[in-house]
Design a protein around this motif. Structure first.
Motif, PDB file in Angstrom:
ATOM      1  N   ALA A  97     -27.281  11.169  -4.805  1.00  0.00           N
ATOM      2  CA  ALA A  97     -26.218  12.972  -4.060  1.00  0.00           C
ATOM      3  C   ALA A  97     -25.803  11.531  -2.897  1.00  0.00           C
ATOM      4  O   ALA A  97     -24.014  11.707  -2.835  1.00  0.00           O
ATOM      5  N   ARG A  98     -26.492  10.792  -2.235  1.00  0.00           N
ATOM      6  CA  ARG A  98     -25.947   9.359  -1.156  1.00  0.00           C
ATOM      7  C   ARG A  98     -24.910   8.650  -1.587  1.00  0.00           C
ATOM      8  O   ARG A  98     -23.428   8.496  -1.061  1.00  0.00           O
ATOM      9  N   TRP A  99     -25.097   7.973  -3.165  1.00  0.00           N
ATOM     10  CA  TRP A  99     -24.449   7.131  -3.613  1.00  0.00           C
ATOM     11  C   TRP A  99     -23.160   7.312  -4.513  1.00  0.00           C
ATOM     12  O   TRP A  99     -22.380   7.395  -3.792  1.00  0.00           O
ATOM     13  N   ALA A 100     -23.071   8.943  -4.501  1.00  0.00           N
ATOM     14  CA  ALA A 100     -22.296   9.963  -5.230  1.00  0.00           C
ATOM     15  C   ALA A 100     -20.534   9.946  -3.491  1.00  0.00           C
ATOM     16  O   ALA A 100     -19.938   9.620  -3.909  1.00  0.00           O
ATOM     17  N   LEU A 101     -21.574  10.764  -2.177  1.00  0.00           N
ATOM     18  CA  LEU A 101     -20.696  10.881  -1.701  1.00  0.00           C
ATOM     19  C   LEU A 101     -20.045   9.870  -0.800  1.00  0.00           C
ATOM     20  O   LEU A 101     -19.012   9.585  -0.436  1.00  0.00           O
ATOM     21  N   SER A 102     -20.927   8.452  -0.980  1.00  0.00           N
ATOM     22  CA  SER A 102     -20.130   7.289  -0.112  1.00  0.00           C
ATOM     23  C   SER A 102     -19.215   6.807  -1.178  1.00  0.00           C
ATOM     24  O   SER A 102     -18.122   6.162  -0.848  1.00  0.00           O
ATOM     25  N   ARG A 103     -19.006   6.407  -2.523  1.00  0.00           N
ATOM     26  CA  ARG A 103     -18.217   6.302  -3.217  1.00  0.00           C
ATOM     27  C   ARG A 103     -17.196   7.512  -2.930  1.00  0.00           C
ATOM     28  O   ARG A 103     -15.982   7.477  -2.900  1.00  0.00           O
ATOM     29  N   LEU A 104     -17.377   8.896  -2.816  1.00  0.00           N
ATOM     30  CA  LEU A 104     -16.203   9.253  -2.316  1.00  0.00           C
ATOM     31  C   LEU A 104     -15.862   9.180  -0.939  1.00  0.00           C
ATOM     32  O   LEU A 104     -14.563   9.213  -0.625  1.00  0.00           O
ATOM     33  N   ARG A 105     -15.876   8.858  -0.388  1.00  0.00           N
ATOM     34  CA  ARG A 105     -15.946   8.651   0.941  1.00  0.00           C
ATOM     35  C   ARG A 105     -15.320   7.103   1.331  1.00  0.00           C
ATOM     36  O   ARG A 105     -13.841   6.926   1.941  1.00  0.00           O
ATOM     37  N   ALA A 106     -15.521   6.313  -0.174  1.00  0.00           N
ATOM     38  CA  ALA A 106     -14.714   4.597  -0.028  1.00  0.00           C
ATOM     39  C   ALA A 106     -13.336   5.268  -0.493  1.00  0.00           C
ATOM     40  O   ALA A 106     -12.037   5.221  -0.311  1.00  0.00           O
ATOM     41  N   TRP A 107     -13.814   6.093  -1.690  1.00  0.00           N
ATOM     42  CA  TRP A 107     -12.379   7.007  -2.535  1.00  0.00           C
ATOM     43  C   TRP A 107     -11.094   7.363  -1.144  1.00  0.00           C
ATOM     44  O   TRP A 107      -9.702   7.132  -0.576  1.00  0.00           O
ATOM     45  N   ARG A 108     -11.624   8.523  -0.567  1.00  0.00           N
ATOM     46  CA  ARG A 108     -11.101   8.749   0.819  1.00  0.00           C
ATOM     47  C   ARG A 108     -10.131   7.454   1.474  1.00  0.00           C
ATOM     48  O   ARG A 108      -8.870   7.678   2.233  1.00  0.00           O
ATOM     49  N   SER A 109     -11.119   6.630   2.089  1.00  0.00           N
ATOM     50  CA  SER A 109     -11.062   5.796   3.282  1.00  0.00           C
ATOM     51  C   SER A 109      -9.875   4.933   2.670  1.00  0.00           C
ATOM     52  O   SER A 109      -8.355   4.859   2.825  1.00  0.00           O
ATOM     53  N   GLU A 110      -9.869   4.727   0.913  1.00  0.00           N
ATOM     54  CA  GLU A 110      -9.056   3.820   0.080  1.00  0.00           C
ATOM     55  C   GLU A 110      -7.700   4.814   0.219  1.00  0.00           C
ATOM     56  O   GLU A 110      -6.208   4.303   0.610  1.00  0.00           O
ATOM     57  N   SER A 111      -7.674   5.459  -0.241  1.00  0.00           N
ATOM     58  CA  SER A 111      -6.197   6.694  -0.293  1.00  0.00           C
ATOM     59  C   SER A 111      -5.636   7.223   1.013  1.00  0.00           C
ATOM     60  O   SER A 111      -4.438   7.326   0.859  1.00  0.00           O
ATOM     61  N   GLU A 112      -6.606   6.905   2.604  1.00  0.00           N
ATOM     62  CA  GLU A 112      -5.665   6.916   3.559  1.00  0.00           C
ATOM     63  C   GLU A 112      -4.938   5.813   4.359  1.00  0.00           C
ATOM     64  O   GLU A 112      -4.851   6.234   5.198  1.00  0.00           O
ATOM     65  N   ARG A 113      -4.986   4.893   3.697  1.00  0.00           N
ATOM     66  CA  ARG A 113      -4.280   3.904   4.077  1.00  0.00           C
ATOM     67  C   ARG A 113      -3.205   3.701   4.522  1.00  0.00           C
ATOM     68  O   ARG A 113      -2.195   4.618   3.929  1.00  0.00           O
ATOM     69  N   PRO A 114      -2.760   3.587   5.791  1.00  0.00           N
ATOM     70  CA  PRO A 114      -1.402   3.248   6.474  1.00  0.00           C
ATOM     71  C   PRO A 114      -0.233   2.877   5.003  1.00  0.00           C
ATOM     72  O   PRO A 114      -0.666   1.682   4.774  1.00  0.00           O
ATOM     73  N   VAL A 115       0.416   3.306   5.125  1.00  0.00           N
ATOM     74  CA  VAL A 115       1.314   2.770   3.823  1.00  0.00           C
ATOM     75  C   VAL A 115       2.486   1.374   5.007  1.00  0.00           C
ATOM     76  O   VAL A 115       2.844   2.107   6.212  1.00  0.00           O
ATOM     77  N   PRO A 116       2.058   0.737   4.380  1.00  0.00           N
ATOM     78  CA  PRO A 116       2.921  -0.937   5.416  1.00  0.00           C
ATOM     79  C   PRO A 116       4.860  -0.237   5.819  1.00  0.00           C
ATOM     80  O   PRO A 116       5.317   0.484   4.659  1.00  0.00           O
ATOM     81  N   LYS A 117       5.237  -1.052   6.891  1.00  0.00           N
ATOM     82  CA  LYS A 117       6.187  -0.358   7.430  1.00  0.00           C
ATOM     83  C   LYS A 117       7.239  -1.409   6.871  1.00  0.00           C
ATOM     84  O   LYS A 117       6.927  -2.740   6.433  1.00  0.00           O
ATOM     85  N   PRO A 118       8.604  -1.283   6.016  1.00  0.00           N
ATOM     86  CA  PRO A 118       9.208  -1.774   5.564  1.00  0.00           C
ATOM     87  C   PRO A 118      10.488  -2.874   6.643  1.00  0.00           C
ATOM     88  O   PRO A 118       9.838  -2.399   8.009  1.00  0.00           O
ATOM     89  N   GLU A 119       9.962  -3.837   6.460  1.00  0.00           N
ATOM     90  CA  GLU A 119      10.900  -5.745   7.406  1.00  0.00           C
ATOM     91  C   GLU A 119      11.851  -4.730   8.173  1.00  0.00           C
ATOM     92  O   GLU A 119      13.072  -4.177   7.372  1.00  0.00           O
ATOM     93  N   PRO A 120      11.640  -5.527   9.674  1.00  0.00           N
ATOM     94  CA  PRO A 120      13.325  -4.949   9.985  1.00  0.00           C
ATOM     95  C   PRO A 120      14.339  -5.101   9.891  1.00  0.00           C
ATOM     96  O   PRO A 120      14.200  -7.012   9.257  1.00  0.00           O
ATOM     97  N   ASN A 121      15.817  -5.333   9.870  1.00  0.00           N
ATOM     98  CA  ASN A 121      16.241  -5.965   9.284  1.00  0.00           C
ATOM     99  C   ASN A 121      16.805  -6.454   9.709  1.00  0.00           C
ATOM    100  O   ASN A 121      17.798  -6.571  11.109  1.00  0.00           O
ATOM    101  N   LEU A 122      16.971  -7.835  10.523  1.00  0.00           N
ATOM    102  CA  LEU A 122      17.158  -8.797  11.398  1.00  0.00           C
ATOM    103  C   LEU A 122      18.142  -9.192  11.937  1.00  0.00           C
ATOM    104  O   LEU A 122      18.982  -9.591  13.097  1.00  0.00           O
ATOM    105  N   PHE A 123      19.011  -9.250  10.544  1.00  0.00           N
ATOM    106  CA  PHE A 123      20.434  -9.965  10.395  1.00  0.00           C
ATOM    107  C   PHE A 123      21.631  -8.423  10.857  1.00  0.00           C
ATOM    108  O   PHE A 123      22.564  -9.019  10.644  1.00  0.00           O
ATOM    109  N   GLY A 124      21.715  -7.336  10.618  1.00  0.00           N
ATOM    110  CA  GLY A 124      22.023  -6.324  10.437  1.00  0.00           C
ATOM    111  C   GLY A 124      23.254  -6.488   9.407  1.00  0.00           C
ATOM    112  O   GLY A 124      24.512  -5.987   9.415  1.00  0.00           O
ATOM    113  N   LEU A 125      22.694  -7.122   8.389  1.00  0.00           N
ATOM    114  CA  LEU A 125      23.215  -6.320   6.549  1.00  0.00           C
ATOM    115  C   LEU A 125      23.121  -5.045   6.263  1.00  0.00           C
ATOM    116  O   LEU A 125      21.965  -4.272   6.638  1.00  0.00           O
TER     117      LEU A 125
END
Length: 166
Positions: free
Chosen positions: A25-53
């Motif tokens: 049960a502890r092993w299964a809970l650790s897998r669920l926690r790992a899944w949760r931490s993997e799914s809650e990763r922040p989405v990377p922000k797009p690069e700023p448009n440095l040249f105003g294109l």
């Protein structure tokens, strides 16, 4: 090296439901926690448009100085004036797709009156620093014979070369 697969949520739930011991049960809970931490990763922000294109599709015009030796060698009368070239490209683009924009890439020491006239004609003007990014992201590139047009060829951007020699 082995590819690391993210833990499967349903597999973790199944392990938790069928756990026969506290260790399982502890092993299964650790897998669920790992899944949760993997799914809650922040989405990377797009690069700023440095040249105003523009974010919308556009055509890039690589402007050259009229006294540039490459232009003098490749055209009969010193090539088109920067304003004339931008206007011609703008007219051609309007006949194909009026929503396409035009971005002129010019040298930083370009005559300010010419730059303002190009801007007044509805063309965005960017410095040579933005050239590689503009060429690589443009829908097409127009030039007399600017060497940076090679960036467009490498980026698989169509290049309209107006000079007589390639």
């Amino acid at each position: 090296r082995r590819f690391v697969h993210p833990p499967d949520f349903l597999d973790g739930l199944a392990c938790l439901a069928t756990a026969r011991s506290p260790a399982a049960a502890r092993w299964a809970l650790s897998r669920l926690r790992a899944w949760r931490s993997e799914s809650e990763r922040p989405v990377p922000k797009p690069e700023p448009n440095l040249f105003g294109l523009p974010s919308d599709p556009f055509v890039a015009v690589l402007l050259q100085e009229p006294h540039d030796p490459r232009v003098l060698l490749d055209t009969q009368h010193g090539g088109p004036h920067a304003l004339e070239l931008c206007r011609a490209v703008r007219r051609a683009i309007r006949s194909i797709d009026p929503s396409l924009g035009v971005v002129a890439i010019t040298a930083p020491d370009r005559d300010a009156a010419v730059v303002e006239a190009i801007r007044a004609d509805g063309v965005r003007v960017r410095s040579r620093q933005a050239a590689a990014t503009a060429i690589a992201t443009a829908a097409a590139v127009v030039t007399v014979n600017h060497p940076l047009a090679m960036v467009g060829l490498l980026a698989d951007t169509p290049v309209l070369h107006l000079g007589s020699a390639l």
